[in-house]
Write an enzyme that holds these catalytic residues in place. Structure first.
Site, PDB file in Angstrom:
ATOM      1  CD  GLU A 262      53.405  39.246  41.162  1.00 38.93           C
ATOM      2  OE1 GLU A 262      53.018  38.104  40.827  1.00 38.93           O
ATOM      3  OE2 GLU A 262      54.142  39.945  40.450  1.00 38.93           O
TER       4      GLU A 262
ATOM      5  CB  CYS B 142      49.657  34.601  44.475  1.00 42.48           C
ATOM      6  SG  CYS B 142      50.009  35.254  42.839  1.00 42.48           S
TER       7      CYS B 142
ATOM      8  N   GLY C 113      56.291  36.725  46.358  1.00 43.05           N
ATOM      9  CA  GLY C 113      56.334  35.706  47.395  1.00 43.05           C
ATOM     10  C   GLY C 113      55.279  35.934  48.451  1.00 43.05           C
ATOM     11  CB  SER C 114      54.993  34.533  51.844  1.00 39.95           C
ATOM     12  OG  SER C 114      56.085  35.093  52.557  1.00 39.95           O
ATOM     13  CB  SER C 115      51.367  38.391  52.827  1.00 43.65           C
ATOM     14  OG  SER C 115      51.025  39.617  53.415  1.00 43.65           O
ATOM     15  NE  ARG C 116      56.907  34.395  57.645  1.00 40.99           N
ATOM     16  CZ  ARG C 116      58.230  34.501  57.884  1.00 40.99           C
ATOM     17  NH1 ARG C 116      58.684  35.372  58.768  1.00 40.99           N
ATOM     18  NH2 ARG C 116      59.084  33.738  57.236  1.00 40.99           N
ATOM     19  CB  THR C 117      58.857  37.153  52.799  1.00 35.19           C
ATOM     20  OG1 THR C 117      58.962  35.867  53.412  1.00 35.19           O
ATOM     21  CG2 THR C 117      60.236  37.614  52.372  1.00 35.19           C
ATOM     22  N   GLY C 118      57.099  39.753  52.383  1.00 36.65           N
ATOM     23  CA  GLY C 118      56.922  41.062  51.772  1.00 36.65           C
ATOM     24  C   GLY C 118      56.769  42.169  52.800  1.00 36.65           C
TER      25      GLY C 118
END
Length: 486
Positions: free
Chosen positions: A243, A277, A220-225
Site C-alpha cells: 500500500e 497517501c 509506506g513510500s513507493s520507493r521502499t515498496g
C-alpha cells in the site's frame, strides 16, 4: 524495554534510537534497535505459536481480538495523546484515528466471513467446500502518518485469519507501536502470536529477507515498496501486499457552491499536514470567471488555516509534520517547482527551526510543461488551470501513480464521464479524496500498489483458498470408466 518477543519485553541489542516530538523537539521515547539475531528469535516465536493459534478456531480468536478492542476503548485517551505527541497531529485528529482502530475490529470480522469464509454446496461429484487457511507467519511494516490505524488494518485481519505477526513499525513512531502491543498483551493474546521489533533500515531488511516469513504487508513510500517488490521477485510462495503513495488529482468543474468546493479542497490537500497517501497533490480548475472566483476564495482560506502544536487550544487544523527534515523537504520541493516556472499563490514556510511546523502552500504550476511526477508528502498543493474537461482528465492521468482521484461537479453526467476515464483505485465525487470507507477496499494501481487492496479487502491477502470435494465414505460409482473392471 523496546521489543516484544514470545510474550516478553526485551532490550534491544542494537544501537540507540530516540523518538522526537516534532512540534517541540523533545525526546519522548528511547531504546535500542533489534539486531538480526533478535529478529530471527521473533520469527521463530511466531512460527512456534502459529499452528496452535490457527487451531483455536475463529470464534476463540475473535474473542481475543474483541478483548483488544475493549483495551482500545479503555485506553483511547492515552493512545490518542501518544499518537499526537509522536506524529505532531492535533488531538482532534488522533482521536478519530483511535476511533478508526476500534471500528476496524467489527469490520474485519465481517470481512473475514464475507471475503474468506467457508461455503459448501452439494454437487453430483460430492460436497464441494471452499475454506480459507492462513499463510502462516507474516511481517507487518507500519508507516508514521497513521501509526496506529494503518498497521492495525493489517494486524487485525491477519490475526483473525489465523496468522501470527511480527510488527516492525516506523522508526519515527516507536512509542505508539509499543503501546499498541501492550494492549494486545493485556487482551490475552498468547505468547508469540504478535511480536514487536523496533529499528531502522537494518532491522527492516533483516525481517523482510527472513526465509521463514510467509508474507509481508507494507504501508509506506513507493520507493521502499518497489524495493520490496524487487526483493520478492522469484518468491511466488510468499504473499506481498503493498500500500503505497499517490500523486493524486482533484478536478473542479461547474460547481455553483464554491465555498463548499473550497472546503473539500482544504480537506483533500491539507488535512494531516498533507501527510496522507490520498491527499490531493494536483488541483485542476477551469479557466474563466468562475474558476477565478474559486481560486480567490481558496487562496484566502489557505492563508487562514490554523497551524500549531498537537495540544494547542483552540485546536489547529494542521499540526506539525513528522520531522524537521520532512518540513525542509517541502520547502525544497516548493523551490524546485518555482525554478521550473511555478508561481506562488500562498507560500509554504518553515515556521520554527527544530520543528516540523510548516504553513500550507499553494502554487500555480500551469506554466510548467511537464510536472515532476512526485509525491510531495506535505501541505503543498499544485494548481493547474484547464480549458476543457478532456484536457483536465488527460492531465490528471499523467502520473505513474493511481491511488485516489476526485471530481467536484454538479453534473452526474460529468462524474460518469470522469469515472470511466480516470485511473485510480479510489474515485470520489463531491467528497474530499482523503475520505475512505473501512467497509470498502482501499488501494491503488500503478506505482500505488500491487493489486492487494487493504481495508475491507485485507482479508483477501491474509488467507488463501482451499477447495475440497468431500464424501462421508468411499463409494463405487454406478458405472465404471471404460477400461476398468473391479
Amino acid at each position: 524495554m523496546t521489543h516484544y518477543i514470545q510474550g516478553q519485553w526485551h532490550t534491544g541489542n542494537g544501537h540507540d534510537v530516540t523518538s522526537i516530538n516534532p512540534a517541540n523537539g523533545e525526546t519522548i521515547w528511547c531504546g535500542k534497535t533489534a539486531t538480526a539475531e533478535q529478529v530471527n528469535t521473533a520469527v521463530e516465536a511466531a512460527r512456534a505459536a502459529q499452528f496452535d493459534w490457527f487451531m483455536l478456531g475463529f470464534d476463540a480468536r475473535l474473542a481475543i481480538v474483541e478483548a483488544y478492542r475493549s483495551q482500545l476503548e479503555a485506553n483511547k485517551a492515552e493512545l490518542a495523546e501518544t499518537i499526537a505527541q509522536e506524529t505532531g497531529k492535533p488531538q482532534w485528529e488522533t482521536a478519530t484515528e483511535v476511533g478508526a482502530m476500534i471500528g476496524k475490529i467489527a469490520l474485519s470480522a465481517a470481512a473475514y466471513h464475507k471475503r474468506t469464509g467457508t461455503e459448501a454446496n452439494d454437487t453430483p461429484a460430492g460436497r464441494a467446500v471452499i475454506r480459507h487457511k492462513p499463510h502462516g507467519v507474516v511481517a507487518v511494516f507500519g508507516p508514521y502518518n497513521f501509526p496506529g490505524h494503518l498497521p492495525n488494518g493489517h494486524i487485525v485481519p491477519a490475526l483473525l485469519a489465523g496468522n501470527t505477526v511480527i510488527f516492525k513499525p516506523s522508526e519515527l513512531t516507536p512509542k505508539v507501536a509499543e503501546l499498541m502491543v501492550k494492549l494486545w498483551d493485556k487482551a490475552g493474546l498468547p505468547a508469540g502470536v504478535i511480536n514487536l521489533v523496533q529499528g531502522e533500515v537494518d532491522t527492516g531488511k533483516a525481517l523482510a529477507s527472513h526465509p521463514q516469513i510467509d508474507g509481508l504487508f507494507f504501508t509506506g513510500s513507493s520507493r521502499t515498496g518497489h524495493l520490496l517488490h524487487q526483493q520478492y521477485a522469484g518468491h511466488p510462495g510468499k504473499i506481498l501486499a503493498l500500500e503505497m503513495g499517490g500523486n493524486n488529482p482533484l478536478i473542479i468543474k461547474g460547481v455553483q457552491d464554491i465555498k463548499a468546493a473550497v472546503h473539500d479542497i482544504l480537506q483533500s490537500a491539507y488535512i494531516s499536514s498533507g501527510q496522507r497517501c490520498t491527499c490531493a497533490r494536483r488541483l485542476y480548475v477551469e479557466q474563466g470567471e468562475q474558476g477565478d472566483a474559486l481560486i480567490a476564495l481558496l487562496v484566502d482560506a489557505v492563508k487562514q488555516i490554523k497551524v500549531g502544536p498537537w495540544n494547542a487550544q483552540p485546536q489547529p487544523f494542521m499540526g506539525s509534520m513528522i520531522s524537521e527534515t520532512a518540513a525542509k523537504g517541502m520547502v525544497a520541493a516548493q523551490a524546485n517547482l518555482l525554478d521550473l516556472g511555478g508561481k506562488v499563490l500562498v507560500e509554504l514556510t518553515h515556521l520554527q527551526a527544530g520543528t516540523g511546523l510548516v504553513s500550507p502552500g499553494l502554487i500555480d504550476v500551469t506554466a510548467i510543461d511537464v510536472l515532476p511526477d512526485e509525491e510531495y508528502f506535505g501541505p503543498l498543493l499544485q494548481l493547474v488551470r484547464y480549458g476543457d474537461f478532456d484536457q483536465a482528465i488527460k492531465l490528471a492521468n499523467q502520473t505513474r501513480y493511481g491511488l485516489s482521484a476526485g471530481l467536484l461537479a454538479d453534473s452526474r453526467e460529468d462524474y460518469d464521464y470522469f469515472l470511466a476515464r480516470i485511473r485510480a483505485g479510489i474515485v470520489n465525487w463531491n467528497k474530499q479524496i482523503t475520505g475512505a470507507s473501512g467497509a470498502a477496499p482501499f488501494g491503488g494501481v500503478g506505482a500505488s500498489g500491487n493489486h492487494r487492496a487493504s481495508a475491507f479487502y485485507a482479508a483477501d491477502y491474509c488467507a488463501y483458498p482451499v477447495a475440497s470435494v468431500e464424501a462421508d465414505a468411499v463409494s463405487l460409482p454406478a458405472t465404471l470408466s471404460p477400461g476398468l473392471s473391479l
